[in-house]
Scaffold this motif. Structure first.
Motif, PDB file in Angstrom:
ATOM      1  N   VAL A  87      -8.406   3.549  -6.717  1.00 19.71           N
ATOM      2  CA  VAL A  87      -8.398   5.013  -6.658  1.00 19.71           C
ATOM      3  C   VAL A  87      -9.484   5.465  -5.690  1.00 19.71           C
ATOM      4  O   VAL A  87     -10.665   5.119  -5.856  1.00 19.71           O
ATOM      5  N   SER A  88      -9.098   6.228  -4.687  1.00 25.75           N
ATOM      6  CA  SER A  88     -10.059   6.742  -3.701  1.00 25.75           C
ATOM      7  C   SER A  88     -10.708   8.008  -4.249  1.00 25.75           C
ATOM      8  O   SER A  88     -10.279   9.126  -3.961  1.00 25.75           O
ATOM      9  N   THR A  89     -11.748   7.818  -5.030  1.00 25.89           N
ATOM     10  CA  THR A  89     -12.396   8.968  -5.672  1.00 25.89           C
ATOM     11  C   THR A  89     -13.105   9.867  -4.665  1.00 25.89           C
ATOM     12  O   THR A  89     -13.282  11.063  -4.905  1.00 25.89           O
ATOM     13  N   ALA A  90     -13.515   9.317  -3.519  1.00 24.10           N
ATOM     14  CA  ALA A  90     -14.190  10.126  -2.509  1.00 24.10           C
ATOM     15  C   ALA A  90     -13.236  11.107  -1.844  1.00 24.10           C
ATOM     16  O   ALA A  90     -13.638  12.194  -1.415  1.00 24.10           O
TER      17      ALA A  90
ATOM     18  N   CYS B 209      -9.585  13.712 -10.216  1.00 29.15           N
ATOM     19  CA  CYS B 209     -10.559  12.755 -10.758  1.00 29.15           C
ATOM     20  C   CYS B 209     -10.846  12.983 -12.243  1.00 29.15           C
ATOM     21  O   CYS B 209     -11.299  12.062 -12.927  1.00 29.15           O
ATOM     22  N   LYS B 210     -10.600  14.191 -12.748  1.00 32.16           N
ATOM     23  CA  LYS B 210     -10.900  14.438 -14.157  1.00 32.16           C
ATOM     24  C   LYS B 210      -9.989  13.644 -15.088  1.00 32.16           C
ATOM     25  O   LYS B 210     -10.327  13.400 -16.240  1.00 32.16           O
ATOM     26  N   PHE B 211      -8.814  13.243 -14.578  1.00 34.74           N
ATOM     27  CA  PHE B 211      -7.882  12.472 -15.403  1.00 34.74           C
ATOM     28  C   PHE B 211      -8.238  10.992 -15.450  1.00 34.74           C
ATOM     29  O   PHE B 211      -7.787  10.277 -16.344  1.00 34.74           O
ATOM     30  N   LEU B 212      -9.006  10.506 -14.477  1.00 34.41           N
ATOM     31  CA  LEU B 212      -9.292   9.076 -14.402  1.00 34.41           C
ATOM     32  C   LEU B 212     -10.046   8.547 -15.624  1.00 34.41           C
ATOM     33  O   LEU B 212      -9.658   7.506 -16.182  1.00 34.41           O
ATOM     34  N   PRO B 213     -11.101   9.215 -16.098  1.00 35.56           N
ATOM     35  CA  PRO B 213     -11.767   8.725 -17.321  1.00 35.56           C
ATOM     36  C   PRO B 213     -10.838   8.695 -18.529  1.00 35.56           C
ATOM     37  O   PRO B 213     -10.945   7.799 -19.384  1.00 35.56           O
TER      38      PRO B 213
ATOM     39  N   HIS C  38       4.730  -3.882  -8.879  1.00 34.51           N
ATOM     40  CA  HIS C  38       5.236  -2.540  -8.847  1.00 34.51           C
ATOM     41  C   HIS C  38       4.468  -1.737  -9.850  1.00 34.51           C
ATOM     42  O   HIS C  38       4.386  -2.056 -11.020  1.00 34.51           O
ATOM     43  N   TYR C  39       4.143  -1.157  -9.870  1.00 34.59           N
ATOM     44  CA  TYR C  39       3.255  -0.305 -10.637  1.00 34.59           C
ATOM     45  C   TYR C  39       3.274   1.106 -10.085  1.00 34.59           C
ATOM     46  O   TYR C  39       2.891   1.343  -8.960  1.00 34.59           O
ATOM     47  N   PRO C  40       3.718   2.082 -10.855  1.00 35.60           N
ATOM     48  CA  PRO C  40       3.585   3.482 -10.451  1.00 35.60           C
ATOM     49  C   PRO C  40       2.158   3.943 -10.651  1.00 35.60           C
ATOM     50  O   PRO C  40       1.435   3.413 -11.480  1.00 35.60           O
ATOM     51  N   VAL C  41       1.745   4.903  -9.922  1.00 31.69           N
ATOM     52  CA  VAL C  41       0.391   5.409 -10.054  1.00 31.69           C
ATOM     53  C   VAL C  41       0.414   6.913 -10.143  1.00 31.69           C
ATOM     54  O   VAL C  41       1.387   7.561  -9.817  1.00 31.69           O
ATOM     55  N   SER C  42      -0.704   7.488 -10.640  1.00 31.86           N
ATOM     56  CA  SER C  42      -0.786   8.919 -10.817  1.00 31.86           C
ATOM     57  C   SER C  42      -0.705   9.632  -9.477  1.00 31.86           C
ATOM     58  O   SER C  42      -1.237   9.201  -8.493  1.00 31.86           O
TER      59      SER C  42
ATOM     60  N   PHE D  81      -3.639   9.382  -3.920  1.00 30.76           N
ATOM     61  CA  PHE D  81      -5.024   8.953  -3.750  1.00 30.76           C
ATOM     62  C   PHE D  81      -5.276   7.572  -4.343  1.00 30.76           C
ATOM     63  O   PHE D  81      -6.414   7.226  -4.636  1.00 30.76           O
ATOM     64  N   SER D  82      -4.241   6.802  -4.537  1.00 32.06           N
ATOM     65  CA  SER D  82      -4.414   5.473  -5.132  1.00 32.06           C
ATOM     66  C   SER D  82      -3.338   4.520  -4.641  1.00 32.06           C
ATOM     67  O   SER D  82      -2.237   4.936  -4.270  1.00 32.06           O
ATOM     68  N   LYS D  83      -3.675   3.243  -4.660  1.00 31.74           N
ATOM     69  CA  LYS D  83      -2.735   2.181  -4.291  1.00 31.74           C
ATOM     70  C   LYS D  83      -2.917   1.024  -5.270  1.00 31.74           C
ATOM     71  O   LYS D  83      -4.001   0.835  -5.830  1.00 31.74           O
ATOM     72  N   VAL D  84      -1.852   0.269  -5.454  1.00 34.54           N
ATOM     73  CA  VAL D  84      -1.892  -0.887  -6.352  1.00 34.54           C
ATOM     74  C   VAL D  84      -1.490  -2.122  -5.563  1.00 34.54           C
ATOM     75  O   VAL D  84      -0.457  -2.134  -4.891  1.00 34.54           O
ATOM     76  N   TYR D  85      -2.333  -3.154  -5.637  1.00 29.27           N
ATOM     77  CA  TYR D  85      -2.093  -4.400  -4.915  1.00 29.27           C
ATOM     78  C   TYR D  85      -2.016  -5.576  -5.880  1.00 29.27           C
ATOM     79  O   TYR D  85      -2.643  -5.572  -6.940  1.00 29.27           O
ATOM     80  N   LEU D  86      -1.251  -6.574  -5.467  1.00 27.39           N
ATOM     81  CA  LEU D  86      -1.268  -7.861  -6.155  1.00 27.39           C
ATOM     82  C   LEU D  86      -2.573  -8.568  -5.834  1.00 27.39           C
ATOM     83  O   LEU D  86      -3.041  -8.541  -4.692  1.00 27.39           O
TER      84      LEU D  86
END
Length: 415
Positions: A74-77, A84-88, A411-415, A38-43
């Protein structure tokens, strides 16, 4: 038709993200450097106007001589409530650990009803897993050289100690979540599973992280101490660095536990001191594992401590420095937003009476017998056979001459 429709939706969503980033002072590029469910990382690039309004961002990028950042979207929708509880927690953990040289920096966040944006420090040289595989291929030998592994482990211990001292447990330490910048400096990232352990003996119960790095007490569905679980993951990471593979890799938890009870095996050529440190971390009983201070004062880690001590001495100003300069420096008011990131590894606290800190771990366990390994290794790590080493070396006891040490860049890993 479905694929074409999905592609149009993705393009529309990306254009929306470009506009939202631009409205907040960032130019989002199309280069994706990480992705998750549910997330992506961009330069991205910070505009001069944004840097004028964000002292934290400006002070860090000024030292890096570029304006590049990584933006995690992060696409919270679309994400479930459990995600989403981990994001905060991730955001609060990154805010708390800000200014440590070996923890990825969070510059700011902004959000709307559909997405949350995290503007992060860019670590352009990929993750530790990629570094291990690249060095293995370059040297035609599995894993990193011990000197390089020692340098990186020192920085990782510094980062984890900083988090633990603040009451934060990472719970997802692994090679993919450890990044490297263009100076070779290690950056601990991805605090998506981080949690606060305020009480000294507080226990956690959430099963999270990667199974290959997960402590046995978590696999057994027991309540666990987050700091002790991080120590197990630290041992797995060190093993991966020096051998080019993971110590335990199975799909089924009961089989994984069986391998854990047998203990790690080692390839020929790995120093007995390094084997001893790994065994000290990969103890089945959580309380038997080496603590971070014992890791930092382990005999295998001494060359890193000596190198950093010499670096620190070289950085001390000459006594001939002009008095006016010292006065002006002392008159500067500290600014929590404008100070550059720093790293303070305070794992040694010798008493003023002259007593020395010592490694206080117990005797090393007997090495397990040689046995064939079953199951597949991690897809990202090279496959190499291992053999049992001879005898273990007891953890060293030695005096320490340092009250504190400042770690240096590498590069960045995401949850």
């Amino acid at each position: 038709m479905k694929a074409a429709s999905r592609q149009k939706l993705d393009q529309r969503a990306f254009l929306e993200q470009v506009h939202e980033c631009r409205d907040n002072g960032y130019l989002l590029s199309s280069k994706k450097i990480g992705s998750g469910a549910f997330s992506k990382v961009y330069l991205a690039y910070a505009t001069q106007e944004r840097m004028r309004h964000n002292c934290k961002l400006a002070s860090d990028l000024r030292g890096k001589c570029h304006t590049m950042v990584a933006i995690k979207i992060v696409s919270t929708a679309e994400a479930p409530a459990e995600f989403c509880k981990f994001l905060p927690r991730e955001i609060s953990s990154l805010n708390a650990t800000y200014k440590h040289l070996n923890v990825v920096q969070l510059y700011e966040t902004f959000a709307n009803s559909r997405r949350t944006y995290l503007v992060l420090e860019l670590a352009a040289h990929g993750n530790l897993l990629e570094h291990i595989n690249a060095m293995s291929a370059h040297h035609h030998c599995p894993g990193l050289e011990e000197e390089e592994a020692r340098r990186l482990l020192w920085q990782l211990v510094s980062a984890v100690a900083h988090c633990h001292n603040l009451g934060i447990v990472h719970r997802d330490l692994k090679c993919e979540n450890i990044l490297l910048d263009d100076r070779g400096c290690l950056k601990l990232s991805d605090f998506g599973f981080a949690n606060w352990s305020g009480l000294k003996n507080s226990l956690l119960s959430t099963f999270c992280g990667s199974v290959a790095y997960t402590a046995p007490e978590i696999l057994m569905s027991k309540k666990y101490n987050g700091k002790q679980a991080d120590l197990w993951s630290l041992g797995v990471t060190l093993y991966a660095m020096v051998t080019g593979k993971l110590p335990f890799k199975e799909c089924q938890p009961h089989r994984m536990l069986y391998l854990m009870r047998r203990g790690p095996t080692f390839q020929p050529g790995l120093s007995p001191e390094c084997q001893d440190l790994i065994r000290g971390l990969l103890q089945l009983h959580p309380r038997a594992r080496l603590g971070l201070q014992q890791v930092a004062t382990h005999h295998w880690m001494l060359p890193a401590a000596h190198a950093l001590f010499c670096t620190t001495l070289c950085a001390i100003p000459e006594k001939t420095e002009k008095p006016q300069l010292r006065t002006s420096l002392h008159n500067v008011e500290p600014n929590a937003d404008s100070d550059p990131p720093r790293s303070l590894l305070q794992l040694w606290r010798p008493q003023l009476q002259g007593t020395s800190c010592e490694s206080a771990s117990g005797p090393a366990p007997e090495p397990p017998g040689a046995c064939p390994r079953q199951g597949a290794d991690s897809a990202g790590l090279e496959l190499w056979s291992t053999e049992t080493a001879g005898r273990t070396v007891g953890r060293s006891r030695h005096p320490l001459l340092l009250c504190s040490i400042r770690s240096v860049p590498g590069h960045y890993p995401v949850s």
